[in-house]
Motif scaffolding. Structure first.
Motif, PDB file in Angstrom:
ATOM      1  N   GLN A 352       6.450  14.073   1.608  1.00  0.00           N
ATOM      2  CA  GLN A 352       6.194  15.071   0.564  1.00  0.00           C
ATOM      3  C   GLN A 352       6.776  16.392   1.078  1.00  0.00           C
ATOM      4  O   GLN A 352       6.406  16.846   2.158  1.00  0.00           O
ATOM      5  N   LYS A 353       7.719  16.942   0.295  1.00  0.00           N
ATOM      6  CA  LYS A 353       8.346  18.200   0.724  1.00  0.00           C
ATOM      7  C   LYS A 353       7.837  19.317  -0.176  1.00  0.00           C
ATOM      8  O   LYS A 353       7.925  19.204  -1.410  1.00  0.00           O
ATOM      9  N   SER A 354       7.304  20.350   0.441  1.00  0.00           N
ATOM     10  CA  SER A 354       6.765  21.440  -0.377  1.00  0.00           C
ATOM     11  C   SER A 354       7.865  22.450  -0.679  1.00  0.00           C
ATOM     12  O   SER A 354       8.969  22.372  -0.124  1.00  0.00           O
ATOM     13  N   ALA A 355       7.571  23.409  -1.552  1.00  0.00           N
ATOM     14  CA  ALA A 355       8.573  24.401  -1.956  1.00  0.00           C
ATOM     15  C   ALA A 355       9.070  25.186  -0.739  1.00  0.00           C
ATOM     16  O   ALA A 355      10.229  25.610  -0.695  1.00  0.00           O
ATOM     17  N   SER A 356       8.207  25.349   0.279  1.00  0.00           N
ATOM     18  CA  SER A 356       8.613  26.102   1.470  1.00  0.00           C
ATOM     19  C   SER A 356       9.523  25.275   2.376  1.00  0.00           C
ATOM     20  O   SER A 356      10.029  25.772   3.372  1.00  0.00           O
ATOM     21  N   GLY A 357       9.720  23.999   2.058  1.00  0.00           N
ATOM     22  CA  GLY A 357      10.617  23.152   2.862  1.00  0.00           C
ATOM     23  C   GLY A 357       9.870  22.312   3.880  1.00  0.00           C
ATOM     24  O   GLY A 357      10.472  21.513   4.588  1.00  0.00           O
ATOM     25  N   GLU A 358       8.555  22.495   3.952  1.00  0.00           N
ATOM     26  CA  GLU A 358       7.778  21.732   4.936  1.00  0.00           C
ATOM     27  C   GLU A 358       7.698  20.268   4.486  1.00  0.00           C
ATOM     28  O   GLU A 358       7.393  19.980   3.324  1.00  0.00           O
ATOM     29  N   VAL A 359       8.008  19.350   5.423  1.00  0.00           N
ATOM     30  CA  VAL A 359       7.973  17.922   5.083  1.00  0.00           C
ATOM     31  C   VAL A 359       6.763  17.278   5.760  1.00  0.00           C
ATOM     32  O   VAL A 359       6.575  17.394   6.964  1.00  0.00           O
ATOM     33  N   VAL A 360       5.946  16.639   4.936  1.00  0.00           N
ATOM     34  CA  VAL A 360       4.709  16.029   5.442  1.00  0.00           C
ATOM     35  C   VAL A 360       4.801  14.517   5.238  1.00  0.00           C
ATOM     36  O   VAL A 360       5.214  14.060   4.170  1.00  0.00           O
ATOM     37  N   SER A 361       4.418  13.759   6.259  1.00  0.00           N
ATOM     38  CA  SER A 361       4.454  12.291   6.124  1.00  0.00           C
ATOM     39  C   SER A 361       3.259  11.803   5.317  1.00  0.00           C
ATOM     40  O   SER A 361       2.110  12.145   5.608  1.00  0.00           O
ATOM     41  N   LEU A 362       3.548  11.016   4.291  1.00  0.00           N
ATOM     42  CA  LEU A 362       2.465  10.438   3.473  1.00  0.00           C
ATOM     43  C   LEU A 362       2.230   8.982   3.868  1.00  0.00           C
ATOM     44  O   LEU A 362       1.565   8.236   3.167  1.00  0.00           O
ATOM     45  N   GLY A 363       2.839   8.571   4.971  1.00  0.00           N
ATOM     46  CA  GLY A 363       2.590   7.216   5.470  1.00  0.00           C
ATOM     47  C   GLY A 363       3.862   6.509   5.873  1.00  0.00           C
ATOM     48  O   GLY A 363       4.941   6.791   5.358  1.00  0.00           O
ATOM     49  N   LYS A 364       3.679   5.589   6.818  1.00  0.00           N
ATOM     50  CA  LYS A 364       4.803   4.755   7.264  1.00  0.00           C
ATOM     51  C   LYS A 364       4.564   3.339   6.758  1.00  0.00           C
ATOM     52  O   LYS A 364       3.410   2.949   6.498  1.00  0.00           O
ATOM     53  N   TRP A 365       5.646   2.586   6.612  1.00  0.00           N
ATOM     54  CA  TRP A 365       5.556   1.229   6.061  1.00  0.00           C
ATOM     55  C   TRP A 365       4.460   0.443   6.792  1.00  0.00           C
ATOM     56  O   TRP A 365       4.431   0.375   8.025  1.00  0.00           O
ATOM     57  N   GLY A 366       3.581  -0.117   5.977  1.00  0.00           N
ATOM     58  CA  GLY A 366       2.484  -0.901   6.528  1.00  0.00           C
ATOM     59  C   GLY A 366       2.644  -2.365   6.179  1.00  0.00           C
ATOM     60  O   GLY A 366       3.099  -3.170   7.000  1.00  0.00           O
ATOM     61  N   SER A 367       2.372  -2.695   4.905  1.00  0.00           N
ATOM     62  CA  SER A 367       2.416  -4.108   4.517  1.00  0.00           C
ATOM     63  C   SER A 367       2.425  -4.240   3.004  1.00  0.00           C
ATOM     64  O   SER A 367       2.204  -3.258   2.286  1.00  0.00           O
ATOM     65  N   TRP A 368       2.643  -5.468   2.545  1.00  0.00           N
ATOM     66  CA  TRP A 368       2.456  -5.764   1.131  1.00  0.00           C
ATOM     67  C   TRP A 368       0.966  -5.770   0.865  1.00  0.00           C
ATOM     68  O   TRP A 368       0.188  -6.183   1.738  1.00  0.00           O
ATOM     69  N   ALA A 369       0.562  -5.329  -0.315  1.00  0.00           N
ATOM     70  CA  ALA A 369      -0.873  -5.168  -0.524  1.00  0.00           C
ATOM     71  C   ALA A 369      -1.353  -5.686  -1.874  1.00  0.00           C
ATOM     72  O   ALA A 369      -2.449  -5.362  -2.306  1.00  0.00           O
ATOM     73  N   GLY A 370      -0.540  -6.481  -2.540  1.00  0.00           N
ATOM     74  CA  GLY A 370      -0.965  -7.019  -3.832  1.00  0.00           C
ATOM     75  C   GLY A 370      -1.988  -8.137  -3.638  1.00  0.00           C
ATOM     76  O   GLY A 370      -2.244  -8.557  -2.509  1.00  0.00           O
ATOM     77  N   PRO A 371      -2.568  -8.625  -4.734  1.00  0.00           N
ATOM     78  CA  PRO A 371      -3.545  -9.713  -4.623  1.00  0.00           C
ATOM     79  C   PRO A 371      -2.871 -10.994  -4.121  1.00  0.00           C
ATOM     80  O   PRO A 371      -1.643 -11.115  -4.231  1.00  0.00           O
ATOM     81  N   PRO A 372      -3.653 -11.938  -3.579  1.00  0.00           N
ATOM     82  CA  PRO A 372      -3.048 -13.137  -2.979  1.00  0.00           C
ATOM     83  C   PRO A 372      -2.064 -13.855  -3.903  1.00  0.00           C
ATOM     84  O   PRO A 372      -1.050 -14.370  -3.445  1.00  0.00           O
ATOM     85  N   GLU A 373      -2.337 -13.845  -5.215  1.00  0.00           N
ATOM     86  CA  GLU A 373      -1.429 -14.586  -6.116  1.00  0.00           C
ATOM     87  C   GLU A 373      -0.129 -13.828  -6.378  1.00  0.00           C
ATOM     88  O   GLU A 373       0.841 -14.412  -6.847  1.00  0.00           O
ATOM     89  N   ASN A 374      -0.100 -12.539  -6.082  1.00  0.00           N
ATOM     90  CA  ASN A 374       1.143 -11.777  -6.249  1.00  0.00           C
ATOM     91  C   ASN A 374       1.196 -10.625  -5.249  1.00  0.00           C
ATOM     92  O   ASN A 374       1.097  -9.450  -5.607  1.00  0.00           O
ATOM     93  N   PRO A 375       1.349 -10.949  -3.967  1.00  0.00           N
ATOM     94  CA  PRO A 375       1.286  -9.894  -2.945  1.00  0.00           C
ATOM     95  C   PRO A 375       2.399  -8.860  -3.075  1.00  0.00           C
ATOM     96  O   PRO A 375       2.250  -7.726  -2.646  1.00  0.00           O
ATOM     97  N   TYR A 376       3.528  -9.246  -3.714  1.00  0.00           N
ATOM     98  CA  TYR A 376       4.689  -8.356  -3.743  1.00  0.00           C
ATOM     99  C   TYR A 376       4.655  -7.321  -4.875  1.00  0.00           C
ATOM    100  O   TYR A 376       5.688  -6.787  -5.247  1.00  0.00           O
ATOM    101  N   CYS A 377       3.476  -7.062  -5.429  1.00  0.00           N
ATOM    102  CA  CYS A 377       3.442  -6.058  -6.495  1.00  0.00           C
ATOM    103  C   CYS A 377       2.907  -4.712  -5.990  1.00  0.00           C
ATOM    104  O   CYS A 377       2.847  -3.755  -6.744  1.00  0.00           O
ATOM    105  N   GLN A 378       2.539  -4.641  -4.722  1.00  0.00           N
ATOM    106  CA  GLN A 378       2.052  -3.367  -4.165  1.00  0.00           C
ATOM    107  C   GLN A 378       2.475  -3.253  -2.707  1.00  0.00           C
ATOM    108  O   GLN A 378       2.437  -4.247  -1.982  1.00  0.00           O
TER     109      GLN A 378
END
Ligand code: MAN
Length: 441
Positions: A352-378
């Protein structure tokens, strides 16, 4: 049929026909084709819940006999009765029997208002046509998206093969470099040893000379002085080394000047033996060259090692059952929402980059998180920048079906917990069969 009959006979025949039409229409109203077998004329009627047997002429007679309302499908007599709209050309469906003849057209075939003043039109055909056109449009769009999905899957297959080939090449380069390193290490050690032994021999010779009664340097041993001064053991003595050894600790007043250090250094052993002896000079430069060659190959090996590590890491990610999401790797998607520019780099990170140019991490790749029948939707991105007086920033990315691949929305439903929508044709699934438009009679 009526030609030979008397007038009296004719009246009876017509009355019977009208009666039978009336009974028939009364009986079949509001029933689906599959339920018709429960409503056999000229037999007793068993309520569908099996609770009661009644004469058939009590069916649809506007009086509720059955607890389940099954005897009055075509009238509003039973509070729990239901009327079946056949709606030929459109969708069949049930309405509560209470809506029969209530003056409102509920069935598009107008069958629910058979005895009302409201002139209902049969609109089923138009509705059916409109819906079919809509469904066709949607099917065309979905077909196009699925075609794009297929192309992206194929692109992914090619990329995967390329990466595998790249990995094999890098592995070969790494093996070559490893062999070179083994040779260069031996060469470097040999050259160093050669230079050291020439130097030691020379120092030994000087030591003998220095120990003669006429030597101004007696009783100091040049070898020990040299070794003492050459603290980094590189075969030469620098001004810094001499200053560091001979200046009194923390006594700036008596610290050696640069000139004094040069003199003292030369007094122990000449500044560099290599400056004075061509053999030593040649051996030292050969050793230096071997060390430089070794360093160069070590650096190259390090680079290749990192590339192999990155590539292996990349290839170990789950890109979907057909590697359909592989094409997203190495791409980033941005979206401006209010004062922030959000960036999603799939399988890597969210910022997330703010108007002042500061870049904040909103997270690094973790995993697929969808329900067991369709894990690839989240997708879950975790362990971003800690939030002031709050949790660590995390992002959930919802994958939605669309023609373009683009970041569609970003929300922060609770503090420092972000939800994004990434649209892509890869998330489109073939439609389940549409509910058919009714065409039975
Ligand atoms: C920044 C942004 C916001 C977040 C606040 C929390 O302003 O990262 O999204 O809600 O910090 O303090």
């Amino acid at each position: 049929m009526f030609t030979n009959c008397s007038l009296g006979h004719c009246h009876i025949v017509i009355a019977v026909i009208l009666w039978s039409i009336c009974v028939d229409s009364r009986k079949i109203r509001g029933i689906s084709l599959s339920y018709k077998r429960f409503y056999r004329e000229r037999k007793s009627f068993l309520c569908i819940d099996g609770s009661k047997m009644i004469p058939f002429d009590q069916v649809n007679d506007d009086y509720c006999d059955c607890m389940d309302g099954s005897d009055e499908p075509g009238t509003a007599a039973c509070p729990n009765g239901r009327f079946y709209c056949t709606n030929l050309g459109y969708r069949s469906h049930y309405i509560p029997s209470s809506r029969v003849n209530d003056g409102i057209c509920d069935c598009c075939d107008a069958s629910d208002e058979y005895r009302s003043q409201t002139p209902c039109q049969n609109t089923c055909r138009n509705l059916g046509q409109r819906e079919r056109a809509e469904v066709e449009g949607q099917t065309r769009v979905l077909g196009e998206r699925l075609r794009l999905k297929q192309l992206l899957i194929e692109e992914g297959v090619l990329t995967w093969r390329e990466k595998q080939a790249q990995l094999r090449d890098l592995q070969r380069v790494s093996d070559d470099l490893q062999t070179q390193l083994d040779d260069l290490r031996k060469e470097e050690a040999r050259r160093k040893e050669e230079a050291d032994s020439l130097r030691e021999r020379e120092i030994g010779a000087r030591d003998t000379a220095d120990n003669s009664p006429t030597s101004p340097y007696r009783p100091e041993s040049p070898i020990s002085v040299f070794k003492e001064l050459d603290s980094n053991r590189d075969g030469s003595i620098t001004v810094d080394e001499v200053q560091a050894k001979l200046s009194p600790v923390q006594d700036e007043e008596h610290a050696l000047s640069e000139d004094e250090a040069v003199i003292k250094g030369r007094r122990g052993v000449p500044g560099s033996l290599a400056d004075e002896d061509p053999n030593i000079k040649a051996a030292v430069s050969a050793a230096e060259k071997a060390a430089a060659d070794l360093k160069r190959v070590e650096d190259a090996y390090e680079t290749v090692y990192m590339e192999i590590r990155d590539l292996r890491e990349k290839l170990s990610i789950d890109y979907g059952s057909e590697r359909e999401f592989l094409f997203l790797h190495d791409q980033c998607f941005q979206l401006k929402v209010y004062e922030y520019i959000y960036e999603l780099c799939p399988f890597s990170q969210v910022t997330q980059k703010s108007a002042s140019g500061e870049v904040v991490s909103l997270g690094k790749w973790g995993s697929w998180a969808g329900p067991p029948e369709n894990p690839y939707c989240q997708m879950r991105y975790e362990s971003g920048e800690p939030c002031w007086q709050g949790p660590t920033r995390n992002t959930m990315v919802m994958l939605i079906c669309g023609t373009e691949t683009a970041l569609r929305s970003v929300k922060e439903p609770s503090k420092c917990q972000y939800v994004m929508e990434l649209q892509t044709p890869v998330s489109c699934q073939p439609a389940l069969r549409q509910r058919g438009i009714h065409s039975e009679l």
